[in-house]
Scaffold this motif. Structure first.
Motif, PDB file in Angstrom:
ATOM      1  N   ASN A 107     -15.972  33.574  67.571  1.00 33.43           N
ATOM      2  CA  ASN A 107     -14.908  33.419  68.572  1.00 33.43           C
ATOM      3  C   ASN A 107     -15.070  34.402  69.727  1.00 33.43           C
ATOM      4  N   TRP A 108     -15.469  35.625  69.391  1.00 31.35           N
ATOM      5  CA  TRP A 108     -15.661  36.637  70.440  1.00 31.35           C
ATOM      6  C   TRP A 108     -16.775  36.221  71.398  1.00 31.35           C
ATOM      7  N   LEU A 109     -17.905  35.773  70.847  1.00 31.16           N
ATOM      8  CA  LEU A 109     -19.028  35.381  71.694  1.00 31.16           C
ATOM      9  C   LEU A 109     -18.705  34.128  72.494  1.00 31.16           C
ATOM     10  N   GLY A 152     -15.876  33.185  73.531  1.00 31.99           N
ATOM     11  CA  GLY A 152     -14.878  33.462  74.547  1.00 31.99           C
ATOM     12  C   GLY A 152     -15.311  34.437  75.617  1.00 31.99           C
ATOM     13  N   SER A 153     -16.396  35.184  75.366  1.00 38.10           N
ATOM     14  CA  SER A 153     -16.770  36.244  76.305  1.00 38.10           C
ATOM     15  C   SER A 153     -18.058  35.992  77.066  1.00 38.10           C
ATOM     16  N   ILE A 154     -18.862  35.035  76.653  1.00 41.29           N
ATOM     17  CA  ILE A 154     -20.143  34.796  77.310  1.00 41.29           C
ATOM     18  C   ILE A 154     -20.094  33.452  78.031  1.00 41.29           C
ATOM     19  N   ASP A 155     -20.288  33.491  79.325  1.00 40.40           N
ATOM     20  CA  ASP A 155     -20.262  32.272  80.127  1.00 40.40           C
ATOM     21  C   ASP A 155     -21.454  31.379  79.785  1.00 40.40           C
ATOM     22  N   ILE A 203     -23.700  42.547  77.938  1.00 37.98           N
ATOM     23  CA  ILE A 203     -22.264  42.326  78.054  1.00 37.98           C
ATOM     24  C   ILE A 203     -21.757  42.705  79.450  1.00 37.98           C
ATOM     25  N   ARG A 204     -22.531  43.509  80.176  1.00 41.00           N
ATOM     26  CA  ARG A 204     -22.169  43.899  81.546  1.00 41.00           C
ATOM     27  C   ARG A 204     -22.934  43.097  82.585  1.00 41.00           C
ATOM     28  N   ASP A 205     -23.620  42.013  82.136  1.00 44.43           N
ATOM     29  CA  ASP A 205     -24.433  41.174  83.018  1.00 44.43           C
ATOM     30  C   ASP A 205     -25.485  41.989  83.771  1.00 44.43           C
TER      31      ASP A 205
END
Length: 730
Positions: free
Chosen positions: A545-547, A549-552, A694-696
Motif C-alpha cells: 500500500n505504501w509503494l 500510494g507513494s510512487i507515481d 524516494i526523493r526523485d
C-alpha cells in the motif's frame, strides 16, 4: 538388513551431491540407535536435551524483529524491475551472533536463561522462514489498484491475505501424521539446514589464518554492499552488457536475438541483483539441476522460440519476441477495460474490439507449463512408485524411529487447534468474498479449498521424497476459467485459495519436519509459525500500500525502478484465464488451440528417457530430469534470457568448478557467500531508495546510465499500423 534398508530408502541420484556433503561433515552412528534412513542418520542427532530453553524473551525479540525486516525487504524488492529475495538463510546466520550477544549482555534470569540454545535458533529461523515469502494474495491487491481501477480497502485485502496464507496451516495438522512423524518421509531440503545449525552450534576447527564462517559472512557482505553501488546506481549499464547488440543497434533481428530485452545471446551482467532476480542464488542449486535448467533453457529459448518467431507461428512477428504484454490482432496494446463492464467480460464489447493475442513465447511458456505438470506425474510414477508405496505403508503404520520416540517427551498440539484454524480461515474466506465484490461465490471458495485439501497429501508424499512440488496454479486457473468465464478477479482469487493454500500447507509441513529433526516442542513450533505468517501478511500489505500510494506510475512497463514484473505477469494471467477465459484463448476456435497437446507431450516424454537410462546406465542420461528440464523457463516472462545465462555461468563456477577442485572451501563457505551477497545487495538497494529514489533523485545521466543503447530489442518484427484517430467530440 542394513543394505536392504539402504536400497529401499536411498535418495535418487539428484541428491547425491548433498548426501556427500552431509557425510563429510558428520560422524558415524550405530544404525540400530538411529534413523533407518542413511541420509538422516548421517546428519541428524539421535540425542535430545528437553531442558534447553525454547520460547524465551530472546526468541520473541529476535523473531519479531527479523520477521518484520525480512517480510518488508522481500515485499519491497518484489516490486522492483529486477526483484530479489532475501534468503531466510541470512536470518539463520545473523540470529546466531545476535542470540549469543543477548545471552552475554542481558542479566541472568527469566529474560536470559543461560546460553543461546540451538532450539531458540531453530525457532527464530522457522519464524523468519514463514515471513520470507511475499503473500501471493498481495498481487490481487496490486492488479486491482494498478490495472483494474478498484480498491476494496485495507480490511478486505488483509482478510484475504490472512486466510490464503493460514488455510494451509490447518491442513498441516492432518498432514503431519503422514508427512512428519514417519521416518520414511525424509524431506531432503531440511538436511542442509540441519547441517548448518549443527555447524554453527559446535566449535569450528579452524586452520591457521582461516576465517570463521561468520567473519567471512561479514566481510563478504561489506564488500558486496560497496560493489553494488556501481551497477546499482553509478554504472547501471553493467547490469546488462549487450555488447553484440551494440555493434549494430539499428539491426532489428540482431537486437531481438542479443538485446537484454530479447533473447539475450551474449549479454553479460555484473550485477548480483540482476543475476538472482528471478531464479534465486545459483550458489546453492545443485549442479545436476543447473544442467537440466541449462538444457531446457537452450532448447526452449534459443531453439524453439527463434524458429517459431521467424516462421511467424501464431502471427509472432506482430509482437515483441519476449513479453508478457497483451495485444490486439494488429499488435497494439490490448485495452482490457474496453471489453469489461464492472470488471466482467462483456461479450458484445469483446466481439467488437477483437480477440486477445499474446506473444508466441508467452503462449509457448503456457504449453511448456502444461507439459511440465503432466511430466511430473509420469516421472513420479516411473521413478518413485515403489518408494512411494513403501513409504505410504510405513506412514500409515506410523513407524517410530528414534526421532519420533524422542519427540514423545513434548506435549503434542491438539488436533482441535488445527481444525479450528482451518474452519476459521475458510469462514473468513467465504465472508470476504461474499461481502466484497471478488465475484467468487461461496461455493467457489469451498471448491478451491477442497481442491487444495485433496491434492495436499499426494503432492506432499512426492515432495517429501523427490524434493519436487507439483504446482496447482495452472490447474486451478484453468478449471475456474471454464466454470466462471469472464471474471478476472474471481479467477485469481480462486487460484490463490486453491494453489497457495496447498503450497502453504507443505511449507508448514517442511518446517514441522525440521522441528521434528531438531526436537523442537510442537506447541512452540505452532506459535512460531503462526507468528511469522501473521507478521508477513500484515507487513506485506502495508509495504504494498505504501509503494502503490507513494510512487507515481508504479507497475508501468517502462518504469525504471518499480515496473512490478511479477504483478504484470499476474495481471496478464488474470486476463487470459479469467476475463477472456481458456475456452476463448485455447479452445477449438482459438489459434492457440495446439497448446493443449503439450499435456500429452509432457505425459509421454519421460517414458523414452526412463528406458534409455535403463539400457545405458552410468551415462549422462542419468542426470536428465524431464520435469526440471521442462520447468526451466517457468519464470520467463517476467524473467529475461540473460538472467538465465549469467545465473548458469555463476552456477558453473561455484557448483561445478569450486565443488570439484576446491571441495573443502566450497563446503565451508559457498552457502555463506550466497547469503552475504544477498545481504550486501539488499542493504545497498534499500539505502539508495531512501536516499535517492524516494526523493526523485537519480545519478547524473551519462553513457553508463543509458537504457537506449539497444533500442530495438523489444520491438516487433512487423510494425503495427497506426491507430485510427478518435472522432472529435461534438
Amino acid at each position: 538388513m542394513a543394505s536392504e534398508q539402504k536400497q529401499e530408502y536411498d535418495i535418487e541420484k539428484e541428491f547425491v551431491d548433498d548426501k556427500h556433503d552431509v557425510e563429510r561433515s558428520s560422524v558415524a552412528l550405530e544404525e540400530e540407535e538411529n534413523s533407518p534412513i542413511p541420509e538422516v542418520a548421517a546428519i541428524v542427532s539421535n540425542k535430545d536435551n528437553p531442558s534447553l530453553p525454547v520460547l524465551t524473551f530472546r526468541y520473541w525479540v529476535m523473531a519479531v524483529i527479523f520477521a518484520l525486516i525480512l517480510s518488508f525487504f522481500n515485499q519491497f524488492f518484489f516490486f522492483r524491475t529486477n526483484p530479489m529475495t532475501l534468503s531466510p538463510m541470512v536470518i539463520q546466520l545473523l540470529s546466531y551472533p545476535v542470540g549469543k550477544f543477548m545471552a552475554r549482555v542481558l542479566p541472568h534470569g527469566p529474560l536470559n536463561p543461560g546460553p543461546f540454545s540451538v532450539k531458540e535458533h531453530v525457532l527464530v529461523s522457522v519464524t523468519a522462514n514463514c515471513a520470507s515469502g511475499t503473500a501471493y494474495a498481495v498481487d490481487i491487491t496490486v492488479i486491482q489498484r494498478a490495472f483494474y481501477g478498484e480498491d476494496f480497502g485495507f480490511l478486505a485485502n488483509f482478510l484475504l491475505i490472512l486466510c490464503t496464507q493460514m488455510l494451509g496451516f490447518g491442513m498441516a495438522g492432518v498432514l503431519r501424521r503422514y508427512l512428519v512423524y514417519p521416518a520414511a518421509m525424509i524431506w531432503p531440503a531440511n538436511l542442509v539446514q540441519v547441517a548448518l545449525f549443527n555447524t554453527l552450534h559446535k566449535e569450528e576447527e579452524l586452520a591457521p589464518r582461516q576465517w570463521s564462517r561468520f567473519k567471512f559472512f561479514l566481510a563478504a557482505t561489506f564488500v558486496m554492499f560497496l560493489y553494488s553501488w556501481i551497477p546499482g546506481f553509478l554504472f547501471p549499464v553493467l547490469s546488462s552488457i549487450a555488447w553484440i547488440c551494440w555493434i549494430k543497434p539499428d539491426n532489428l533481428v540482431l537486437s531481438q536475438l542479443t538485446g537484454a530485452g530479447g533473447l539475450g545471446i551474449g549479454t553479460i551482467s555484473l550485477d548480483w541483483n540482476t543475476i538472482v532476480a528471478f531464479l534465486g542464488s545459483p550458489l546453492i542449486v545443485p549442479w545436476w539441476a543447473q544442467v537440466n535448467i541449462a538444457l531446457g533453457f537452450f532448447v526452449i529459448a534459443w531453439v524453439m522460440v527463434p524458429i517459431a518467431y521467424y516462421t511467424n507461428l501464431w502471427d509472432a512477428k506482430k509482437f515483441p519476441i519476449l513479453t508478457p504484454a497483451l495485444f490486439t490482432r494488429d499488435g497494439h496494446t490490448y485495452d482490457t477495460q474496453r471489453v469489461l463492464t464492472n470488471n466482467i467480460l462483456d461479450e458484445k464489447k469483446y466481439d467488437a474490439y477483437g480477440p486477445l493475442r499474446i506473444s508466441t513465447f508467452f503462449a509457448l511458456t503456457y504449453g511448456i507449463g502444461f507439459a511440465g505438470l503432466a511430466s511430473m506425474i509420469t516421472h513420479t510414477w516411473l521413478y518413485h512408485r515403489h518408494k512411494l508405496v513403501a513409504q505410504w505403508k510405513q506412514s500409515r503404520e506410523h513407524s517410530e524411529d528414534i526421532h519420533h520416540r524422542l519427540m514423545q517427551a513434548y506435549p503434542e498440539v491438539p488436533d482441535w487447534w488445527y481444525a479450528a484454524l482451518f474452519v476459521l480461515m475458510t469462514v473468513i474466506a467465504v465472508i470476504t468474498c461474499e461481502i466484497w465484490d471478488y465475484k467468487l461465490p461461496w461455493w467457489g471458495v469451498l471448491l478451491a479449498v477442497a481442491m487444495s485439501a485433496f491434492f495436499a497429501l499426494p503432492v506432499g508424499l512426492i515432495q517429501a521424497v523427490t524434493n519436487q512440488q507439483i504446482g496447482l496454479n495452472i490447474i486451478t486457473e484453468y478449471a475456474i476459467g471454464y466454470i466462471l468465464p469472464g471474471r478476472a478477479i474471481a479467477n485469481v482469487t480462486f487460484k490463490t485459495l486453491g494453489y497457495i493454500s496447498m503450497a502453504q500447507a507443505l511449507l508448514f509441513t517442511v518446517d514441522l519436519k525440521l522441528g521434528h529433526y531438531m526436537k523442537i516442542p510442537p506447541r512452540a513450533m505452532f506459535w512460531a509459525q503462526l507468528l511469522g505468517t501473521f507478521i508477513a501478511g500484515l507487513v506485506n500489505l502495508l509495504t504494498a500500500n505504501w509503494l502503490l500510494g507513494s510512487i507515481d506510475n508504479i507497475c508501468a512497463e517502462d518504469h525504471k525502478t518499480f515496473s512490478c514484473p511479477h504483478a504484470r505477469t499476474f495481471y496478464s494471467a488474470s486476463v487470459i484465464w479469467g476475463a477472456i477465459a481458456p475456452d476463448r484463448m485455447f479452445g477449438p476456435t482459438s489459434i492457440y488451440n495446439a497448446i493443449n497437446y503439450f499435456f500429452l507431450i509432457g505425459f509421454v516424454l519421460p517414458i523414452p528417457f526412463y528406458y534409455l537410462k535403463k539400457k545405458f546406465p552410468n551415462t549422462m542420461l542419468d542426470y536428465v530430469h524431464i520435469p526440471v528440464l521442462l520447468g526451466a523457463t517457468s519464470m520467463m516472462p517476467p524473467a529475461r534470457a540473460y538472467n538465465y545465462t549469467n545465473w548458469l555461468a555463476l552456477g558453473f563456477i561455484f557448483q561445478f568448478f569450486a565443488r570439484r577442485y576446491h571441495p573443502e572451501w566450497h563446503l565451508r563457505y559457498t552457502y555463506v557467500l550466497s547469503a552475504a551477497f544477498d545481504s550486501g545487495t539488499a542493504f545497498m538497494l534499500l539505502l539508495s531508495f531512501f536516499i535517492f529514489t524516494i526523493r526523485d533523485a537519480y545519478m547524473v545521466e551519462w553513457w553508463g546510465t543509458r537504457y537506449d543503447l539497444c533500442p530495438l530489442e523489444s520491438a516487433p518484427y512487423i510494425t503495427p499500423p497506426p491507430l485510427p484517430e478518435k472522432a472529435p467530440v461534438a
